[in-house]
Design an enzyme around this catalytic site. Structure first.
Site, mmCIF file in Angstrom:
data_model
loop_
_atom_site.group_PDB
_atom_site.id
_atom_site.type_symbol
_atom_site.label_atom_id
_atom_site.label_comp_id
_atom_site.label_asym_id
_atom_site.label_seq_id
_atom_site.Cartn_x
_atom_site.Cartn_y
_atom_site.Cartn_z
ATOM 1 N N ASN A 1 0.871 -1.177 0.000
ATOM 2 C CA ASN A 1 0.000 0.000 0.000
ATOM 3 C C ASN A 1 0.906 1.224 0.000
ATOM 4 O O ASN A 1 1.535 1.535 1.004
ATOM 5 C CB ASN A 1 -0.874 -0.034 1.266
ATOM 6 C CG ASN A 1 -1.698 1.236 1.427
ATOM 7 O OD1 ASN A 1 -1.848 2.012 0.473
ATOM 8 N ND2 ASN A 1 -2.226 1.457 2.624
ATOM 9 N N TRP A 2 1.004 1.874 -1.189
ATOM 10 C CA TRP A 2 1.954 2.987 -1.317
ATOM 11 C C TRP A 2 1.472 4.248 -0.594
ATOM 12 O O TRP A 2 2.209 5.175 -0.406
ATOM 13 C CB TRP A 2 2.198 3.313 -2.793
ATOM 14 C CG TRP A 2 3.010 2.280 -3.530
ATOM 15 C CD1 TRP A 2 3.497 1.117 -3.026
ATOM 16 C CD2 TRP A 2 3.434 2.335 -4.896
ATOM 17 N NE1 TRP A 2 4.206 0.440 -3.981
ATOM 18 C CE2 TRP A 2 4.186 1.159 -5.155
ATOM 19 C CE3 TRP A 2 3.265 3.251 -5.939
ATOM 20 C CZ2 TRP A 2 4.747 0.891 -6.394
ATOM 21 C CZ3 TRP A 2 3.822 2.976 -7.175
ATOM 22 C CH2 TRP A 2 4.549 1.803 -7.404
ATOM 23 N N LYS A 3 0.155 4.301 -0.256
ATOM 24 C CA LYS A 3 -0.463 5.484 0.376
ATOM 25 C C LYS A 3 -0.213 6.709 -0.524
ATOM 26 O O LYS A 3 -0.099 6.562 -1.735
ATOM 27 C CB LYS A 3 0.082 5.685 1.782
ATOM 28 C CG LYS A 3 0.024 4.415 2.637
ATOM 29 C CD LYS A 3 0.408 4.672 4.046
ATOM 30 C CE LYS A 3 0.786 3.368 4.704
ATOM 31 N NZ LYS A 3 1.157 3.487 6.082
ATOM 32 N N HIS B 1 -9.381 1.293 4.864
ATOM 33 C CA HIS B 1 -8.106 1.495 5.550
ATOM 34 C C HIS B 1 -8.331 2.435 6.733
ATOM 35 O O HIS B 1 -9.151 3.356 6.665
ATOM 36 C CB HIS B 1 -7.076 2.086 4.584
ATOM 37 C CG HIS B 1 -5.694 2.072 5.146
ATOM 38 N ND1 HIS B 1 -5.226 3.070 5.967
ATOM 39 C CD2 HIS B 1 -4.692 1.170 5.026
ATOM 40 C CE1 HIS B 1 -3.989 2.780 6.337
ATOM 41 N NE2 HIS B 1 -3.641 1.618 5.773
ATOM 42 N N GLU C 1 -5.305 -4.905 10.599
ATOM 43 C CA GLU C 1 -4.277 -3.901 10.819
ATOM 44 C C GLU C 1 -4.550 -3.177 12.128
ATOM 45 O O GLU C 1 -5.361 -2.234 12.161
ATOM 46 C CB GLU C 1 -4.272 -2.890 9.681
ATOM 47 C CG GLU C 1 -3.935 -3.475 8.330
ATOM 48 C CD GLU C 1 -3.486 -2.399 7.358
ATOM 49 O OE1 GLU C 1 -4.336 -1.626 6.894
ATOM 50 O OE2 GLU C 1 -2.285 -2.328 7.101
ATOM 51 N N GLY D 1 4.968 1.231 4.621
ATOM 52 C CA GLY D 1 6.293 1.839 4.434
ATOM 53 C C GLY D 1 7.276 0.942 3.715
ATOM 54 O O GLY D 1 7.991 1.389 2.803
HETATM 55 C C1 PEP Z 1 -0.703 0.277 6.019
HETATM 56 O O1 PEP Z 1 -0.800 1.510 5.933
HETATM 57 O O2 PEP Z 1 -1.521 -0.466 5.500
HETATM 58 C C2 PEP Z 1 0.449 -0.284 6.748
HETATM 59 C C3 PEP Z 1 0.417 -1.532 7.128
HETATM 60 O O3 PEP Z 1 1.497 0.563 6.960
HETATM 61 P P1 PEP Z 1 2.943 0.221 7.632
HETATM 62 O O4 PEP Z 1 3.433 -1.051 7.041
HETATM 63 O O5 PEP Z 1 3.818 1.361 7.332
HETATM 64 O O6 PEP Z 1 2.728 0.131 9.102
#
Ligand code: PEP
Length: 693
Positions: free
Chosen positions: A449-451, A536, A608, A676
């Site tokens: 997930n590049w956000k 999300h 998550e 990330g």
């Molecule tokens: C996300 O935003 O879905 C996520 C899991 O982020 P990170 O890996 O940076 O915690």
């Protein structure tokens, strides 16, 4: 990228890599077997640039050996595909430095031939420049797609080959220095007929040379030719040979022996002698190694006894010759020859050459001069007097065997090691397969997930890099990357959909119409994407996405043929209050429980914990497993055991290559949703590789 294009790229990279490897191994090898030759070449350059004053004497030889071993070793690295990124970077850097340098040499021509292949192949500066342009282009191709290079040795054992080639190169260079070059590419090699090599074919005119002699008398220096060579009241200082008119240039064109102090040219007498002649070659007596001078004197006595001719050929002046005679007790006659010719004849100062009938019968370095034992019998009856002709093929085979036998042993040991690892891995995989059979096969997925990161060009570059990495090293799981809307169409163009799936990070809760700024599920689908992330925590928290809105989005996404990665997870306060199960169940029920079982088969769940997203805090593997088991049980209650068994449940929240393996090893964890760490190809691949045994 389609498969044919990928295959073509793989072929191009590997062809270029083999050409580069062979070129470097060859150019390194011919320098290793003749370090003195490369040393002389460096001296020529240093003199041509006028740097003699500030370059220490040891530097040319040190540079010669270092360059030779460097070229040989990086050539071997490239051949085996070892340290691919570093090796291809070294090649590119080397060629980026050498190409403009050879252009400069071409334009200024400070030294006749470039010396890049020693004496084995002589190239002009123009030819070298063209060769370097080709090698530079190939280096770029290999550097750009270094991951496509096929490895011929396991990553773990590559250092043994690197180390071995360095040690081999250094030892061979030392042997060639101590003895004489293992390969002699010069026109004075053993077996060479010097008379024949000096001949000019009938009907052709030869070049005309003029040799002048600088002589001194009463402090006055003057130049003389052979015609007006002065009497012995003049002292010889040095000789100079220059071409006065060009013509056919035979292989040997600058070999002449002028007896001193008489000034008589005895070249043809020496070459026509049907008996044996020893030539002690000492380009500069002042630099000659005199540690074996007793053996030389002994040899001269032997020659007198058996009536063999013996001359010491040097380019040193009369004064130095007298000093040598006095210091070393030399009774043998001295003759003058050109300094460069002498250095070409034998790579040792002094070195010894045995001639018969103008043919080179044998050569010795100052460290391997004949011993008293070898001088017991006349040459006609001894082994020493026979032509010591080793065919090039035999020498090549011998050197190759010296290198290849230990190398094969190392590679063989490596293959056994790899084989045993493979066997262990197969056993492990079998165990996993058995395990999976008992609890049914679920899809393993790693989704990125590049956000709101990376501009379009950066995004396309990352997707391209990942596509290449996974094409070269196939993943053991489904891989998906979810990108901002504007990246979708461009990224779709660079992905091989058999290897990497594409998804959006959101879609609208409306089908179409006047919803400025929104992107519908149909639009996402039309970009080439197959997935969409919904619910999300960032969207729930910052954009007020309620269970109702999310329900709409899920329905529209499924209706448009997209698979949904649906996120659920509690915030820190909820976990601290031990309400995580309740919260997660509510999120599932609020948006998904109205789906049919068939619709639900297109849902991937991502647990998550909000407190772990982007914070560096990770849920422990046990916490993740506990929650995933709870989610599966909840799904079983709603959609039945089969749906629960089949749904993939991903974990998300600061997942990294270092913790992915432990988390993924839990029976209810089917992969990860990665934020990330999905922004760097190496990190994301590290997580994907966690699925490999
Ligand atoms: C996300 O935003 O879905 C996520 C899991 O982020 P990170 O890996 O940076 O915690």
């Amino acid at each position: 990228m389609n498969k044919a294009k990928h295959k073509l790229r793989w072929l191009a990279v590997n062809v270029c890599r083999i050409v580069l490897a062979v070129t470097f191994v060859f150019s390194g090898f011919v320098k290793i077997v003749d370090p003195k030759g490369t040393q002389y070449k460096f001296v020529d350059y240093i003199q041509a640039f006028g740097w003699e004053a500030w370059v220490p004497e040891f530097v040319p030889l040190a540079l010669a050996i270092s360059l030779a071993v460097f070229e040989f070793c990086v050539g071997i690295n490239m051949f085996f595909g070892m340290r691919r990124r570093f090796t291809s970077w070294l090649y590119l850097l080397f060629m980026l430095v050498m190409t403009p340098l050879t252009l400069y040499l071409w334009l200024t021509n400070p030294v006749e031939d470039c010396g890049c292949f020693g004496d084995a192949i002589t190239l002009t500066h123009a030819e070298t420049f063209i060769k370097n342009i080709v090698l530079l282009l190939m280096s770029w191709v290999v550097f750009r797609y270094f991951r496509l290079m096929t490895r011929f040795i396991s990553e773990r054992n590559q250092w043994t080959i690197s180390l071995y080639s360095i040690v081999f190169g250094l030892i061979l260079a030392c042997v060639s220095l101590y003895r004489l070059p293992v390969f002699d590419f010069r026109p004075y090699h053993v077996g060479a007929d010097l008379k024949a090599a000096m001949e000019i074919p009938e009907g052709l005119e030869g070049p005309v040379y003029e040799t002048t002699f600088v002589m001194e008398k009463d402090g006055v220096r003057e130049e003389f030719t052979l015609e007006d060579y002065p009497d012995d009241t003049w002292t010889f200082i040095e000789s100079k040979t220059k071409m006065v008119s060009e013509g056919f240039i035979p292989e040997i064109h600058d070999f002449s022996i002028i007896l001193t102090p008489e000034g008589e040219d005895i070249t043809m007498n020496v070459l026509a002698d049907t008996s044996y002649t020893f030539l002690l070659i000492a380009p500069h007596l002042e630099e000659a190694d005199d540690s074996n001078v007793d053996r030389i004197n002994e040899l001269y006595d032997y020659c007198v006894e058996h009536q063999y001719a013996f001359y010491c050929l040097t380019a040193s002046g009369d004064e130095m010759i007298e000093t040598w005679k006095e210091l070393e007790g030399a009774d043998y006659p001295f003759a003058i020859a050109d300094d460069i010719t002498l250095k070409t004849i034998v790579r040792s100062n002094p070195g010894l050459v045995l001639l018969k009938n103008g043919v080179v019968y044998n050569k010795w370095s100052c460290n391997t001069l004949p011993t008293s034992d070898q001088l017991n019998a006349p040459l006609e009856q001894s082994l020493m007097g026979r032509l010591q002709l080793d065919s090039r093929l035999m020498v090549t085979l011998r050197v190759l065997l010296w290198f290849l036998i230990p190398l094969r042993l190392v590679v063989f040991a490596d293959r056994i090691w790899v084989g045993s690892k493979l066997y262990k891995r197969m056993k492990h995989r079998k165990k996993i397969n058995n395990l999976l059979k008992t609890r049914k096969m679920r899809k393993k997925i790693v989704a990125g997930n590049w956000k709101m990161n990376l501009n379009l060009q950066e995004g396309v570059a990352l997707a391209t890099e990942l596509n290449e990495a996974l094409t070269a090293d196939k993943p053991n799981c489904d891989v998906v990357i979810c990108t901002p809307f504007i990246h979708l169409a461009s990224v779709a163009n660079v992905l091989d959909t058999n290897i990497i799936g594409l998804g959006a990070e959101n879609c609208a809760d409306k089908e179409q119409g006047a919803y400025t700024g929104e992107v519908s599920a149909a639009m996402v689908k039309s970009s080439g994407a197959q997935y969409v992330i919904l619910a999300h925590s960032a969207r729930r928290a910052y954009y007020g996405e309620t269970a109702e809105i999310l329900k709409e989005k899920v329905n529209l996404a499924l209706a448009n043929g997209l698979k949904v990665i649906f996120c659920i997870g509690e915030v820190l306060e909820e976990r601290e209050a031990e309400k995580q199960n309740e919260v997660v169940k509510e999120q599932l029920a609020g948006s998904l429980f109205d789906l049919t079982t068939e619709q639900f088969s297109n849902i991937i769940l991502a647990y998550e914990p909000v407190w772990a997203i982007g914070t560096g805090k990770t849920a422990t593997a046990e916490q993740a497993e506990e929650m995933h088991a709870f989610i599966r049980a909840t799904i079983a209650e709603q959609f039945g055991a089969e749906a629960a068994e089949n749904v993939s449940i991903l974990y998300g929240g600061s997942c990294k290559p270092s913790n992915a393996k432990e988390i993924f090893a839990k029976p209810n964890v089917d992969g990860g949703l990665i934020g990330g760490a999905a922004l760097k190809c190496a990190d994301f691949k590290g997580i994907i590789d966690a699925w490999k045994a």
